[in-house]
Scaffold this motif. Structure first.
Motif, PDB file in Angstrom:
ATOM      1  N   UNK A   1      13.355  -2.976  -1.525  1.00 23.87           N
ATOM      2  CA  UNK A   1      13.587  -4.325  -2.226  1.00 23.87           C
ATOM      3  C   UNK A   1      12.926  -5.186  -3.010  1.00 23.87           C
ATOM      4  N   UNK A   2      12.990  -6.029  -3.601  1.00 24.35           N
ATOM      5  CA  UNK A   2      11.766  -6.687  -4.659  1.00 24.35           C
ATOM      6  C   UNK A   2      10.991  -7.724  -3.681  1.00 24.35           C
ATOM      7  N   UNK A   3      10.970  -7.618  -2.751  1.00 26.23           N
ATOM      8  CA  UNK A   3      10.437  -8.349  -1.688  1.00 26.23           C
ATOM      9  C   UNK A   3       9.296  -7.750  -1.195  1.00 26.23           C
ATOM     10  N   UNK A   4       9.760  -6.181  -0.942  1.00 22.62           N
ATOM     11  CA  UNK A   4       8.940  -5.026  -0.549  1.00 22.62           C
ATOM     12  C   UNK A   4       7.753  -4.468  -1.246  1.00 22.62           C
ATOM     13  N   UNK A   5       7.818  -4.785  -2.608  1.00 22.04           N
ATOM     14  CA  UNK A   5       8.243  -3.382  -3.735  1.00 22.04           C
ATOM     15  C   UNK A   5       6.433  -3.572  -4.147  1.00 22.04           C
ATOM     16  N   UNK A   6       5.891  -4.847  -4.369  1.00 20.11           N
ATOM     17  CA  UNK A   6       4.289  -5.236  -3.870  1.00 20.11           C
ATOM     18  C   UNK A   6       3.614  -3.908  -2.990  1.00 20.11           C
ATOM     19  N   UNK A   7       4.026  -4.433  -0.970  1.00 19.16           N
ATOM     20  CA  UNK A   7       3.669  -3.428  -0.432  1.00 19.16           C
ATOM     21  C   UNK A   7       4.146  -1.283  -0.492  1.00 19.16           C
ATOM     22  N   UNK A   8       4.542  -1.218  -1.230  1.00 14.51           N
ATOM     23  CA  UNK A   8       5.378   0.297  -1.212  1.00 14.51           C
ATOM     24  C   UNK A   8       4.585   0.425  -2.309  1.00 14.51           C
ATOM     25  N   UNK A   9       4.119  -0.095  -3.744  1.00 16.26           N
ATOM     26  CA  UNK A   9       3.333   0.619  -4.616  1.00 16.26           C
ATOM     27  C   UNK A   9       1.934   0.463  -3.402  1.00 16.26           C
ATOM     28  N   UNK A  10       1.549  -0.454  -3.127  1.00 16.51           N
ATOM     29  CA  UNK A  10      -0.022  -0.724  -2.737  1.00 16.51           C
ATOM     30  C   UNK A  10      -0.408   0.932  -1.457  1.00 16.51           C
ATOM     31  N   UNK A  11       0.483   0.939  -1.451  1.00 20.65           N
ATOM     32  CA  UNK A  11       0.972   1.651  -0.111  1.00 20.65           C
ATOM     33  C   UNK A  11       0.425   3.398  -0.750  1.00 20.65           C
ATOM     34  N   UNK A  12       1.745   3.411  -1.244  1.00 22.57           N
ATOM     35  CA  UNK A  12       1.652   4.972  -2.095  1.00 22.57           C
ATOM     36  C   UNK A  12       0.722   5.326  -3.200  1.00 22.57           C
ATOM     37  N   UNK A  13      -0.575   4.024  -3.635  1.00 22.18           N
ATOM     38  CA  UNK A  13      -1.377   4.051  -4.135  1.00 22.18           C
ATOM     39  C   UNK A  13      -2.382   4.749  -2.921  1.00 22.18           C
ATOM     40  N   UNK A  14      -2.269   3.772  -1.800  1.00 20.98           N
ATOM     41  CA  UNK A  14      -3.501   3.709  -1.562  1.00 20.98           C
ATOM     42  C   UNK A  14      -3.451   5.548  -0.266  1.00 20.98           C
ATOM     43  N   UNK A  15      -2.213   5.833  -0.091  1.00 21.22           N
ATOM     44  CA  UNK A  15      -2.146   6.803   0.626  1.00 21.22           C
ATOM     45  C   UNK A  15      -2.850   8.049  -0.960  1.00 21.22           C
ATOM     46  N   UNK A  16      -1.719   8.014  -1.468  1.00 19.90           N
ATOM     47  CA  UNK A  16      -2.422   9.265  -2.140  1.00 19.90           C
ATOM     48  C   UNK A  16      -3.791   9.123  -3.320  1.00 19.90           C
ATOM     49  N   UNK A  17      -4.931   8.579  -2.767  1.00 21.67           N
ATOM     50  CA  UNK A  17      -6.207   8.738  -2.751  1.00 21.67           C
ATOM     51  C   UNK A  17      -6.834   8.953  -2.077  1.00 21.67           C
ATOM     52  N   UNK A  18      -6.199   9.035  -0.119  1.00 20.77           N
ATOM     53  CA  UNK A  18      -6.436   9.271   0.684  1.00 20.77           C
ATOM     54  C   UNK A  18      -6.317  10.540   1.170  1.00 20.77           C
ATOM     55  N   UNK A  19      -5.146  11.098   0.644  1.00 21.20           N
ATOM     56  CA  UNK A  19      -5.172  12.531   1.085  1.00 21.20           C
ATOM     57  C   UNK A  19      -5.576  14.063   1.116  1.00 21.20           C
ATOM     58  N   UNK A  20      -5.579  14.338   1.547  1.00 20.68           N
ATOM     59  CA  UNK A  20      -6.437  15.863   1.345  1.00 20.68           C
ATOM     60  C   UNK A  20      -5.070  16.776   1.945  1.00 20.68           C
ATOM     61  N   UNK A  21      -5.105  18.175   1.768  1.00 16.50           N
ATOM     62  CA  UNK A  21      -4.745  19.417   1.928  1.00 16.50           C
ATOM     63  C   UNK A  21      -4.898  19.202   3.729  1.00 16.50           C
ATOM     64  N   UNK A  22      -3.430  19.429   4.315  1.00 20.03           N
ATOM     65  CA  UNK A  22      -3.466  19.226   5.763  1.00 20.03           C
ATOM     66  C   UNK A  22      -2.832  18.922   6.616  1.00 20.03           C
ATOM     67  N   UNK A  23      -2.929  17.409   5.479  1.00 18.35           N
ATOM     68  CA  UNK A  23      -2.443  15.857   6.242  1.00 18.35           C
ATOM     69  C   UNK A  23      -1.203  16.020   6.531  1.00 18.35           C
ATOM     70  N   UNK A  24      -0.997  15.588   7.366  1.00 16.24           N
ATOM     71  CA  UNK A  24       0.671  14.843   7.353  1.00 16.24           C
ATOM     72  C   UNK A  24       1.232  13.858   7.762  1.00 16.24           C
ATOM     73  N   UNK A  25       1.669  13.014   6.642  1.00 23.35           N
ATOM     74  CA  UNK A  25       2.296  11.720   6.851  1.00 23.35           C
ATOM     75  C   UNK A  25       3.685  11.681   6.952  1.00 23.35           C
ATOM     76  N   UNK A  26       4.265  10.527   8.311  1.00 23.88           N
ATOM     77  CA  UNK A  26       5.578  10.587   8.497  1.00 23.88           C
ATOM     78  C   UNK A  26       5.874   9.474   8.511  1.00 23.88           C
TER      79      UNK A  26
END
Length: 710
Positions: free
Chosen positions: A490-515
């Motif tokens: 939803x539009x209300x949730x887009x800022x969090x969705x985008x910020x969480x995605x960006x932050x996650x992609x910066x942190x991820x390493x091979x072998x990590x698990x995303x639940x």
């Protein structure tokens, strides 16, 4: 000419009666009097008028004595009954109200009500006057007292300037009058603006309500100078006009356009009413005499106590047996009247008429009141902190009911050779919760993204961190499902969705698990209400639902690919059973008969399977298309039989209709650990039957989509 300004005018108490009855009726059932909440606006005008008259009696005092006399009278009038009500309310809350999202703001509102700041508490927690949490908050009604108490801090200073101007020349008198008029005009202008841009500030703040109290004060100033709004108009006609305006406000006020413009009929009606009954000519009016009928006047006299006690009684019944049925509405009304009369007879009147208190040196009552408030607020804080021990609810067994990080709270300092601590940081209106294994080399990492359903796994995740050497990162924002699949973000949730995605992609390493746990089915209800079958079908069946599902599936396909490309494993949590009634409100002897519990605490397995099939189909397609995707499906563990239950062997699997309990977390723990130990299936090579284009139609190969029974 006006009546003697020191004379008692019973019709003003009758106006109080109209205001308080309107509020009581509206809060009992809004359908009976849709604009009854405007009764508070009538109270504001009355307060401005009466307080101004009280200040006028001390106009010959110097500034310090003027203020101290006023505050002594106000604390004696307001605080004893308020403090008694708040202490009793806190005890009832501790006994009968479970901790939950629905009761989350109760403690803060109760405590700040002692300081006259509950309106600010409600404003800053985002609870509008018409939201579910305010309906279940037993101190919500004190917001108006907060506005008045804040008004009493500012107003005497303004009024003192006007009083001092009355002994000077005409120019000085005009300057004194213009000061209050300027405040009223500024408040009215502010209220007009924020009523359409910031509903919380418009409803709760003194800045947006000052004009209503100020109008009463301006009316008193006019009467002091011998002027009336209605001039030579017949008083019965003025009274009838005022009653018509009041009726218009109480019957037709639109809460979506409040305070402005719908507070105007209530405030103008109250002003005309007071103006008419104060005029000497009103003594000869039959209508005016009728408005001084003793029973109505008595209701006005006890209106403060009625207002104080009605809301906690209503809310406590709403939490327990319910307030929807005639017999309980009658019980509520009877209790309110009884408590109000006791409060009036045993507290209000004895203290206000006490010669000992009346003859104390100026300021002593204020000091005594401050001490009483501090002691009482401390007692209430102690009561509320002791709620787990005082509560009569089965939810007092906190580890059974609440999905907290119990493992972190009870683990040895170096369990399994590692230390674990919780950290919280904000992220775009959401939060990141981290169970950090700072002194363990080679610890595994789990990233969890979701709505409140990620938080409802906290017990499981904290246990995993302790036992399995995981560092856990939870990205969450309540009400914002992450890859809902049945709809796009939803539009209300887009800022969090985008910020969480960006932050996650910066942190991820091979072998990590995303639940990815989130609510992906349409709820049957919430903690405070049921949803109709038509509402549920509208959200899940038909062309619009299919379109939303398509958008959600495409969004998910776009999101999982860059995560998978970083070598991370992606685990979707399949939809778990959901229920029509919230167990935490339906598991005690005092609330099992509540109407919220009537749909029952069980569901047919077949119906739930049909509901979740479209989401499962989409998850399975994603797992075929993108490497490293798997689905954890705890449905069978939570519902092994033909009928799904909220309890297992007498212990709660669920807290409310769809969030797991603490025990539910532990019930799934072994299954979750086993799932993490299994390698994900590799994505199948694209074929004509299932390639990237397969996501273009989530309803394809699913003839049952949108055809489940409700």
């Amino acid at each position: 000419m006006t009546r003697d300004r020191h004379a008692y005018i019973p019709q003003i108490d009758s106006l109080r009666a109209v205001a308080v009855i309107a509020v009581l009726v509206y809060h009992l059932s809004a359908a009976w009097l849709p604009g009854g909440f405007a009764g508070v606006d009538i109270f504001f005008v009355i307060s401005g008028y009466v307080v101004s008259a009280a200040l006028l009696r001390h106009r010959h005092l110097r500034f310090k004595a003027f203020l101290l006399h006023f505050y002594d009278k106000r604390v004696l009038r307001i605080l004893p009954a308020l403090v008694a009500c708040l202490v009793c309310t806190a005890l009832a809350v501790a006994l009968f109200v479970p901790a939950s999202w629905l009761s989350q703001s109760n403690t803060k509102t109760l405590l700040l009500a002692f300081a006259g700041l509950s309106n600010l508490s409600l404003m800053f927690t985002g609870d509008t006057y018409f939201s579910p949490r305010t309906e279940f908050n037993p101190a919500t009604h004190t917001w108006s007292l907060g506005v008045e108490e804040q008004f009493y801090v500012l107003f005497p200073v303004i009024y003192y300037v006007w009083l001092r101007s009355q002994g000077g020349d005409a120019r000085r008198q005009r300057h004194g009058s213009w000061l209050l008029l300027g405040f009223v005009a500024a408040s009215l202008a502010y209220c007009s603006v924020v009523s359409h841009s910031n509903g919380l500030a418009a409803y709760y703040s003194l800045a947006s309500r000052f004009w209503e109290l100020g109008l009463g004060a301006l009316l008193l100033q006019a009467h002091h100078r011998g002027h009336h709004l209605t001039g030579r108009l017949p008083q019965p006609a003025v009274l009838l006009l005022s009653l018509a305006l009041l009726a218009l406000a109480l019957v037709a006020a639109d809460r979506h356009a409040f305070p402005m413009p719908w507070a105007l009929p209530a405030t103008l009606g109250a002003m005309l009413f007071i103006d008419a009954v104060v005029a000497p000519a009103s003594r000869d009016s039959g209508l005016s005499r009728a408005l001084s009928w003793a029973p109505v006047v008595f209701i006005g006299k006890i209106s403060y106590s009625l207002y104080l006690w009605h809301w906690p009684v209503y809310v406590l019944l709403r939490w327990t047996v319910g307030l929807d049925e005639p017999q309980w509405q009658a019980v509520a009304a009877g209790l309110v009247v009884l408590l109000a009369i006791l409060s009036y007879r045993l507290l209000e009147q004895p203290l206000r008429q006490s010669r000992l208190l009346q003859h104390r040196p100026p300021g002593q009552l204020v000091l005594g009141a401050v001490a009483m408030v501090l002691l009482s607020a401390g007692a209430v804080l102690g009561i509320l902190k002791a709620q787990p021990r005082l509560s009569l609810s089965t939810t007092s067994q906190q580890r059974e009911w609440y999905a907290y990080e119990w493992a972190l709270r009870t683990a040895a300092p170096a369990s399994a050779g590692c230390r674990t601590a919780q950290q919280k940081t904000t992220l775009a209106d959401g939060v990141i919760i981290r169970f950090d294994r700072t002194d363990c080399e080679g610890s595994k990492r789990l990233f969890v993204l979701g709505d409140s359903h990620s938080i409802s796994l906290t017990t499981l995740l904290s246990q995993l961190s302790i036992d399995q050497n995981y560092t856990v990162h939870i990205y969450t924002r309540s009400g914002c499902p992450f890859l809902r699949l049945s709809a796009a973000v939803s539009e209300r949730c887009k800022p969090f969705f985008q910020a969480a995605t960006t932050h996650l992609l910066q942190q991820l390493q091979p072998g990590d698990t995303v639940l990815l746990p989130s609510l992906r089915l349409q709820r049957f209800g919430d903690q405070w209400a049921h949803f109709s079958e038509s509402q549920i079908k509208a959200a899940t069946v038909g062309d619009d639902a299919t379109r939303r599902h398509l958008e959600g599936a495409r969004e998910a396909a776009d999101w999982v690919r860059p995560v998978s490309q970083r070598g991370a494993r992606i685990v979707f949590v399949a939809p778990t059973p959901i229920f029509k009634a919230p167990p935490f409100r339906c598991s005690d002897w005092f609330n099992q008969s509540n109407p919220i519990c009537r749909p029952g605490l069980q569901m047919q397995r077949e119906q739930l399977q049909a509901m979740r099939e479209p989401v499962l189909q989409t998850m399975q397609r994603l797992s075929r298309l993108v490497p490293g995707i798997s689905v954890w499906d705890p449905f069978d563990r939570l519902c092994p039989d033909a009928v799904c239950q909220v309890h297992h062997q007498g212990r709660p699997l669920y807290f409310d209709g769809d969030h797991l309990s603490g025990y539910g977390n532990l019930h799934l723990y072994d299954d979750f650990v086993a799932m993490l130990g299994r390698p994900p299936k590799q994505a199948a090579p694209p074929t004509a039957d299932h390639d990237a284009g397969d996501m273009a139609d989530p309803a394809a190969s699913n003839p049952g989509f949108g055809d489940w029974p409700v």
